[in-house]
Design an enzyme around this catalytic site. Structure first.
Site, short mmCIF file in Angstrom:
data_model
loop_
_atom_site.label_atom_id
_atom_site.label_comp_id
_atom_site.label_asym_id
_atom_site.label_seq_id
_atom_site.Cartn_x
_atom_site.Cartn_y
_atom_site.Cartn_z
N GLY A 91 0.81 -1.21 -0.02
CA GLY A 91 -0.10 -0.09 0.09
C GLY A 91 0.86 1.19 0.03
N GLN A 97 2.85 9.98 1.63
CA GLN A 97 4.16 9.33 1.55
C GLN A 97 4.92 9.83 0.17
OE1 GLN A 97 2.48 5.31 2.18
NE2 GLN A 97 4.42 4.89 3.20
N CYS A 145 6.46 -0.75 6.63
CA CYS A 145 5.82 0.65 5.78
C CYS A 145 7.17 1.23 4.94
CB CYS A 145 5.48 1.69 7.09
SG CYS A 145 5.11 3.19 6.36
N LEU A 146 6.78 1.56 3.69
CA LEU A 146 7.88 2.02 2.75
C LEU A 146 8.65 3.43 3.41
CD1 LEU A 146 5.89 1.47 -0.80
CD2 LEU A 146 7.72 0.16 0.22
N HIS A 203 -3.65 0.46 8.03
CA HIS A 203 -2.43 1.20 8.10
C HIS A 203 -2.32 2.66 7.05
CE1 HIS A 203 2.24 0.94 7.83
NE2 HIS A 203 1.89 1.84 6.97
N GLU A 204 -3.01 2.47 5.88
CA GLU A 204 -3.04 3.58 4.98
C GLU A 204 -4.09 4.74 5.38
OE1 GLU A 204 -0.72 3.56 3.09
OE2 GLU A 204 -0.23 1.47 3.20
#
Ligand code: ZN
Length: 168
Positions: A45, A50, A93-94, A135-136
């Site tokens: 995601g 981000q 997480c990215l 999360h998003e």
């Protein structure tokens, strides 16, 4: 175009994203780039915060398969149901490369959103996808998965943050 991902502790990750009022051509380009970026970075995601945009938009890969991705565009999500039952599984997480924490999330989630054609839909998901959705949505509110760290995982987080040389 693959966009550069904002990494913690960039301040934009802590800001709340604004609702999308109109799906403009610029937003369509942004969404395409977000999909490309999520796939290039092997993410499940990606939220607009981000990539430096404070709009309530995120992408998730609903197939959970990097080779056969099925990206779903989620705009202006509203949670309409959240299970009391917990689902505790590892999360990454990215914006936090190499950090994995077991986070408690609702087992099932139902949201209402619109897609990139401004079509309203309901998404009913469980397990990993429910986790990804929560999360998003957190990202859109400036909340990060480290905020939900369980006490037993706090040492892992502390060590990670020390590695980043950040004042806590
Ligand atoms: Zn994330």
């Amino acid at each position: 175009m693959v966009l550069s991902i904002k990494k913690y502790p960039e301040k934009i990750l802590r800001r709340k994203a604004e609702p999308v009022e109109k799906i403009t051509n610029d937003l369509i380009v942004l969404i395409d780039n977000m999909i490309e970026t999520m796939l290039a970075e092997d993410g499940l995601g990606l939220a607009a915060n981000q990539v430096g945009v404070l709009k309530r938009i995120f992408i998730i890969n609903t197939s959970l398969d990097k080779k056969n991705p099925e990206p779903l565009v989620v705009i202006n999500p509203e949670i309409i149901f959240k299970d009391e039952k917990e689902f505790i599984e590892e999360e990454g997480c990215l914006s936090f490369p190499e950090l994995y924490l077991k986070i408690s999330r609702p087992e099932k989630v139902k949201i209402q959103a619109v897609d990139n054609y401004n079509r309203s839909y309901v998404l009913d998901v469980s397990g990993i996808l429910a986790k990804a959705v929560m999360h998003e949505i957190d990202h859109l509110n400036g909340t990060l998965f480290i905020d939900n760290v369980r006490p037993e995982d706090r040492p892992i987080l502390e060590k990670y943050l020390e590695g980043l040389k950040i004042e806590k």
